[in-house]
Design an enzyme around this catalytic site. Structure first.
Site, mmCIF file in Angstrom:
data_model
loop_
_atom_site.group_PDB
_atom_site.id
_atom_site.type_symbol
_atom_site.label_atom_id
_atom_site.label_comp_id
_atom_site.label_asym_id
_atom_site.label_seq_id
_atom_site.Cartn_x
_atom_site.Cartn_y
_atom_site.Cartn_z
ATOM 1 C CG HIS A 85 51.779 39.614 45.833
ATOM 2 N ND1 HIS A 85 51.781 40.553 46.847
ATOM 3 C CD2 HIS A 85 50.887 40.068 44.914
ATOM 4 C CE1 HIS A 85 50.935 41.528 46.547
ATOM 5 N NE2 HIS A 85 50.378 41.258 45.377
ATOM 6 C CG ASP A 114 32.344 34.205 72.601
ATOM 7 O OD1 ASP A 114 32.659 34.101 71.397
ATOM 8 O OD2 ASP A 114 33.188 34.250 73.517
ATOM 9 C CD1 TRP A 150 46.047 34.818 41.342
ATOM 10 C CD2 TRP A 150 44.588 33.881 42.754
ATOM 11 N NE1 TRP A 150 44.790 35.247 41.003
ATOM 12 C CE2 TRP A 150 43.873 34.691 41.849
ATOM 13 C CE3 TRP A 150 43.874 33.196 43.748
ATOM 14 C CZ2 TRP A 150 42.478 34.819 41.893
ATOM 15 C CZ3 TRP A 150 42.498 33.338 43.781
ATOM 16 C CH2 TRP A 150 41.814 34.142 42.861
ATOM 17 C CB SER A 178 41.304 28.099 58.554
ATOM 18 O OG SER A 178 41.100 29.367 59.118
ATOM 19 C CB SER A 179 38.005 30.355 55.226
ATOM 20 O OG SER A 179 38.502 29.536 54.246
ATOM 21 C CG HIS A 262 33.080 35.692 39.635
ATOM 22 N ND1 HIS A 262 33.792 36.779 39.175
ATOM 23 C CD2 HIS A 262 31.946 36.183 40.160
ATOM 24 C CE1 HIS A 262 33.092 37.869 39.383
ATOM 25 N NE2 HIS A 262 31.964 37.536 39.975
ATOM 26 C CD GLU A 264 38.326 33.619 47.717
ATOM 27 O OE1 GLU A 264 37.569 32.798 48.252
ATOM 28 O OE2 GLU A 264 39.114 34.337 48.353
ATOM 29 C CE1 TYR A 266 30.814 40.974 43.198
ATOM 30 C CE2 TYR A 266 31.431 39.105 41.839
ATOM 31 C CZ TYR A 266 31.077 40.436 41.964
ATOM 32 O OH TYR A 266 31.007 41.210 40.851
ATOM 33 C CB SER A 277 26.392 49.592 54.419
ATOM 34 O OG SER A 277 26.535 49.256 53.067
ATOM 35 C CG HIS A 311 33.777 37.015 34.019
ATOM 36 N ND1 HIS A 311 32.798 37.577 34.780
ATOM 37 C CD2 HIS A 311 34.774 36.740 34.867
ATOM 38 C CE1 HIS A 311 33.200 37.633 36.034
ATOM 39 N NE2 HIS A 311 34.392 37.147 36.109
ATOM 40 C CG HIS A 312 37.813 34.821 35.566
ATOM 41 N ND1 HIS A 312 38.567 35.857 36.029
ATOM 42 C CD2 HIS A 312 36.693 34.806 36.320
ATOM 43 C CE1 HIS A 312 37.943 36.441 37.050
ATOM 44 N NE2 HIS A 312 36.798 35.822 37.238
ATOM 45 C CB THR A 337 27.813 46.349 41.678
ATOM 46 O OG1 THR A 337 27.857 44.932 41.562
ATOM 47 C CG2 THR A 337 29.055 46.843 42.372
ATOM 48 C CE LYS A 340 25.567 45.415 48.090
ATOM 49 N NZ LYS A 340 25.189 45.764 49.449
ATOM 50 N NE ARG A 459 47.541 38.443 35.542
ATOM 51 C CZ ARG A 459 46.488 37.839 36.131
ATOM 52 N NH1 ARG A 459 45.401 37.560 35.439
ATOM 53 N NH2 ARG A 459 46.518 37.554 37.402
HETATM 54 C C1 HEM Z 1 31.351 45.150 38.268
HETATM 55 C C2 HEM Z 1 31.904 44.094 38.731
HETATM 56 C C3 HEM Z 1 32.997 43.286 38.060
HETATM 57 C C4 HEM Z 1 33.136 42.875 36.774
HETATM 58 C C5 HEM Z 1 32.188 43.148 35.639
HETATM 59 C C6 HEM Z 1 34.350 42.096 36.691
HETATM 60 C C7 HEM Z 1 34.838 41.483 35.540
HETATM 61 C C8 HEM Z 1 36.024 40.804 35.451
HETATM 62 C C9 HEM Z 1 36.500 40.103 34.291
HETATM 63 C C10 HEM Z 1 35.759 40.000 32.974
HETATM 64 C C11 HEM Z 1 37.718 39.565 34.582
HETATM 65 C C12 HEM Z 1 38.581 38.691 33.684
HETATM 66 C C13 HEM Z 1 39.578 39.500 32.957
HETATM 67 C C14 HEM Z 1 40.551 38.645 32.215
HETATM 68 O O1 HEM Z 1 41.234 37.789 32.828
HETATM 69 O O2 HEM Z 1 40.666 38.830 30.995
HETATM 70 C C15 HEM Z 1 38.016 39.928 35.932
HETATM 71 C C16 HEM Z 1 39.172 39.549 36.599
HETATM 72 C C17 HEM Z 1 39.330 39.673 37.960
HETATM 73 N N1 HEM Z 1 38.461 40.289 38.834
HETATM 74 FE FE1 HEM Z 1 36.758 41.262 38.332
HETATM 75 N N2 HEM Z 1 34.946 42.070 37.898
HETATM 76 C C18 HEM Z 1 34.148 42.775 38.770
HETATM 77 C C19 HEM Z 1 34.369 42.976 40.102
HETATM 78 C C20 HEM Z 1 35.391 42.401 40.815
HETATM 79 C C21 HEM Z 1 35.509 42.432 42.251
HETATM 80 C C22 HEM Z 1 34.518 43.100 43.189
HETATM 81 C C23 HEM Z 1 36.628 41.753 42.554
HETATM 82 C C24 HEM Z 1 37.248 41.460 43.896
HETATM 83 C C25 HEM Z 1 37.037 42.076 44.980
HETATM 84 C C26 HEM Z 1 37.229 41.307 41.325
HETATM 85 C C27 HEM Z 1 38.410 40.604 41.253
HETATM 86 C C28 HEM Z 1 38.964 40.131 40.103
HETATM 87 C C29 HEM Z 1 40.201 39.397 40.052
HETATM 88 C C30 HEM Z 1 41.070 39.000 41.244
HETATM 89 C C31 HEM Z 1 40.444 39.123 38.712
HETATM 90 C C32 HEM Z 1 41.671 38.468 38.107
HETATM 91 C C33 HEM Z 1 41.790 37.044 38.344
HETATM 92 C C34 HEM Z 1 43.059 36.520 37.742
HETATM 93 O O3 HEM Z 1 43.072 36.227 36.535
HETATM 94 O O4 HEM Z 1 44.061 36.391 38.464
HETATM 95 N N3 HEM Z 1 36.453 41.727 40.294
HETATM 96 N N4 HEM Z 1 36.971 40.669 36.449
HETATM 97 CU CU LIG Z 2 35.205 36.952 37.964
#
Ligand code: HEM
Ligand SMILES: [Cu+2]
Lengths: 535, 199
Positions: A85, A114, A150, A178-179, A262, A264, A266, A277, A311-312, A337, A340, A459
């Site tokens: 998923h 084009d 994933w 591809s990307s 990370h 990714e 963005y 916008s 931070h992950h 952010t 914006k 999770r």
């Molecule tokens: C203000 C902006 C953001 C902050 C401060 C932030 C912060 C964080 C932090 C600290 C985690 C880790 C949490 C953990 O695993 O304990 C996290 C996970 C995640 N964030 Fe964000 N994030 C932000 C914006 C975004 C945006 C814009 C996206 C995507 C469009 C995003 C997608 C994700 C994803 C997919 C995960 C989980 C990854 C995984 O463990 O599978 N985040 N974020």
């Molecule tokens: Cu991140």
């Protein structure tokens, strides 16, 4: 930005010779097409199909989690569902949808006939279905498909995975190629194909955000390719990159993965910022507030995204100094952010707003994406992340930014530009049903996840403690409702492709500005053979 | 579709971008040695030095005490019993100490083990100097055999003031297969497949 065209594509279409034929008929048109509009359509349909396939897997997950205990699927299959998923939604739905929009819109927005590299464009689309066929077929091999999440952390993906890991690695390689090809095409198009007078700071924000996204893509997709390659060699060829017994380090996998991961996330949100916008000024009937600051904010988000990856990994036992660095760097990202969000709100301030369907999605985006940003900010606080990490709170966070963020922006974009593509207004009643059903169900689905997460529900586990039962029932109901709501969207899109609905004007929306609104509706097969004059 | 003129700048730009892509692919792999070097310098991954230190009679700081706790575990699928004879010691920085670990191979086959150390907090790893450790080499045990494995170490008096307590954990891995392969392969590679790389 006020722009005008002198010669629009339609007149030019019959003026010159051979390459101004319309679309050839039949399957060959789609197989061999190098036309940016055709390829954009292919990408968008592919993304939508993947969205439904990945969504079906989410339904399996939510059905299993409807009640505590193991009911419907085996834990191993449950893990395959969460893994595939995630992979499908990230690489098969969100990213191809943005590439499809880029293909359709960037040439029309910068006055180019084009994309710069049309042959490569054809390839970069057509290898994608094979990547996902391989990934999906891995679910049917003995031992099942990938079940390591994933994020494919080692040693889950190396020591403890099945033989289908080879298929997983191969398919990720193809998606990556591809990307990367798509990104190179976008960069070359924007650098070399802008109409005379289309200076950098006149480019629509969708073009800007995609340009920056494309640079992120070519910077980090190769790192992902490296990571999967190391997993492959560790698993099958006896290397020890991530094997502690052999002198490697499994924590290093996480560093490499999140160095890609990370940026990714963005990659999946910057084009959304661009879309919003474009839409907000149209329906607020005001110029975008702070155009230049939007460009700089996008660029700084992209740069900062390279220094926050750990931070992950707050719970991997990093030294205090590193925890602090990554905490503050992450919090720093919320400044651009915030700029914006502020600019969007300021654009609407005292505007004469109307609430057509694209605007509804855009407004929902602003509110709900901000909720996701705020939960991100909470996760960025190292000491509290020790509690929240790997719970449903994280799941709530990234679904707010990705579903009500990225996916809602894609829907907003489709509603906004669909009349330009088909020449007819979509079924507004259906669209409104789609919006309201999605809006309500998506919040029933994701909001309670904050609560169960804070209470400690982990999770990626097919079962849970009894105390979470009520919330999970609601979450599942929200999930099924959100899934069903997307069938309304499917019906609407089918109707639109059959050219039902009222004819629209060239401008389509009263407040719309930009080159794409000055060519006829539907957009002719070839546009801007003669470059437009940009005022 | 485009005029011949525009193909040239396109190609040049494409080449540059492909260069970035290849460079970043290489960078992904370069992260591996970079990570090792970085960890060597900062000790952040908690790995101790993998070669024997020589003990030069350093000044023993008798005013200062550091507590070290020893933890043992075996990787999944590794049947050995593994236990620290001394669970916890209080030592003066600079003084040479010896602790012992007990192992027994209850399996019906010969097994070669490799112990991997991990120190927490990681920065302390830089200040443990081992003059002798079972973790430097493969440790073979026949079926049913047992052994006492010594470890001699001293704490560098430079250990940061705020560290008064840390843990040193050993994980035992079954590396029988890899050891056999190694033995069969060329004599030139007599050094264990570990020694050159352990960060
Ligand atoms: C203000 C902006 C953001 C902050 C401060 C932030 C912060 C964080 C932090 C600290 C985690 C880790 C949490 C953990 O695993 O304990 C996290 C996970 C995640 N964030 Fe964000 N994030 C932000 C914006 C975004 C945006 C814009 C996206 C995507 C469009 C995003 C997608 C994700 C994803 C997919 C995960 C989980 C990854 C995984 O463990 O599978 N985040 N974020
Ligand atoms: Cu991140």
């Amino acid at each position: 930005m006020s722009t005008a065209t002198e010669h629009v594509g339609h007149d030019a279409e019959h003026a010159h010779g051979e390459h101004h034929h319309g679309a050839p008929a039949g399957i060959k048109r789609w197989l061999f097409t190098t036309n940016h509009k055709d390829i954009g359509t292919l990408y968008l349909w592919f993304a939508f199909i993947m969205f439904l396939v990945g969504g079906a897997m989410a339904m399996v997950i939510r059905a299993e989690l409807f009640q505590p205990g193991l009911q419907i699927v085996e834990p191993n299959f449950f893990n395959q569902m969460t893994t595939v998923h995630g992979l499908i939604m990230v690489f098969g739905a969100v990213m191809p949808a943005f590439t499809g929009l880029a293909n359709w819109l960037i040439p029309m927005m910068i006055g180019a006939p084009d994309m710069a590299l049309p042959r490569m464009n054809n390839w970069s689309f057509w290898i994608l279905p094979f990547a996902f066929l391989i990934l999906l077929s891995s679910l049917f091999v003995e031992g099942g498909g990938p079940a390591f999440g994933w994020t494919f952390y080692a040693p889950l993906s190396t020591t403890y995975s099945g033989d289908s890991t080879a298929l997983f690695v191969f398919s990720v390689h193809i998606m990556g190629i591809s990307s990367i090809m798509g990104a190179i095409n976008v960069i070359v198009t924007i650098f070399n194909m802008r109409a005379p007078g289309m200076t950098w700071m006149k480019m629509p924000l969708f073009v800007w955000t995609w340009l920056i996204t494309a640079f992120l893509l070519i910077a980090v997709m190769p790192v992902l390719a490296g990571a999967v390659t190391m997993v492959l060699t560790d698993k099958f060829f006896g290397t020890h990159f991530f094997d502690a017994a052999g002198g490697g380090d499994p924590v290093m996998f996480q560093h490499i993965f999140w160095f890609f991961g990370h940026p990714e996330v963005y990659i999946m949100i910057l084009p959304a910022f661009g879309i919003i916008s474009q839409i907000i000024p149209t329906f607020a009937r005001k110029r975008l507030f702070g155009y230049a600051s939007m460009v700089y904010a996008t660029a700084s988000i992209a740069l900062l995204s390279f220094i926050v990856w750990a931070h992950h990994m707050f719970t991997t036992g990093m030294p205090l100094a590193a925890e602090m660095f990554f905490m503050f760097a992450t919090m720093l990202i919320s400044v651009p952010t915030g700029v914006k969000v502020f600019n969007w709100v300021a654009t609407m301030w005292r505007g004469s707003m109307t609430f057509e369907v694209p605007m509804l999605f855009a407004l929902a985006f602003i509110v709900l994406f901000t909720i996701g940003g705020l939960s991100g900010l909470m996760l960025a606080i190292t000491p509290v992340d020790f509690q929240y990490h790997d719970t449903y709170f994280v799941v709530a966070h990234f679904h707010y930014v990705l579903v009500t963020g990225a996916v809602f922006s894609i829907m907003a974009a489709v509603y906004y530009w669909l009349p330009k593509w088909t020449g007819r207004m979509f079924d507004i009643t259906l669209a409104k049903w789609h919006f309201w059903c999605s809006l309500i169900s998506v919040n029933v689905l994701f909001f309670p996840m904050h609560f169960v997460g804070l209470a400690g529900m982990p999770r990626r586990i097919p079962d849970y403690a009894l105390q979470f039962a009520d919330f999970n029932k609601w979450i599942s109901i929200g999930g099924f409702a959100f899934g069903l709501s997307q069938l309304i969207f499917l019906a609407l899109l089918i109707k639109a492709c059959r050219h039902q609905g009222e004819k629209v004007s060239d401008q389509v929306w009263e407040g719309a500005e930009g080159l794409e609104w000055e060519i006829p509706s539907p957009a002719p097969y070839h546009t801007f053979d003669t470059p437009p004059v940009i005022k | 579709m485009t005029q011949p003129k525009t193909t040239n700048p396109n190609n040049r730009l494409v080449l540059k971008l492909v260069g970035i892509v290849l460079g970043m692919f290489g960078f992904g792999f370069a992260l591996v040695p970079l990570y090792d070097v970085f960890c060597d310098i900062t000790g952040i991954n908690g790995k101790t030095e993998n070669t024997a230190a020589t003990y030069t009679a350093v000044d023993v700081d008798e005013s200062r005490w550091v507590t070290i706790e020893f933890l043992t575990r075996t990787n999944s699928g590794m049947p050995w019993e593994f236990e620290a004879k001394t669970k916890r010691v209080r030592v003066n920085p600079g003084a040479l100490n010896t602790v012992e670990f007990y192992v027994r191979n209850p399996a019906r086959r010969d097994i070669v083990a490799q112990a991997i150390p991990s120190v927490s907090p990681g920065t302390a790893a830089l200040y443990i100097n081992k003059t002798e450790c079972f973790c430097f080499n493969h440790q073979p045990l026949g079926a049913g055999e047992e052994a006492l494995m010594p470890m001699r170490f001293y704490i560098d008096p430079q250990l940061p003031e705020d560290i008064t307590f840390f843990t040193l954990q050993y994980t035992l891995y079954d590396v029988t297969e890899a050891a056999q392969k190694n033995a069969q392969s060329t004599v030139a590679k007599t050094t264990s497949y570990l020694t050159d790389k352990n960060g």
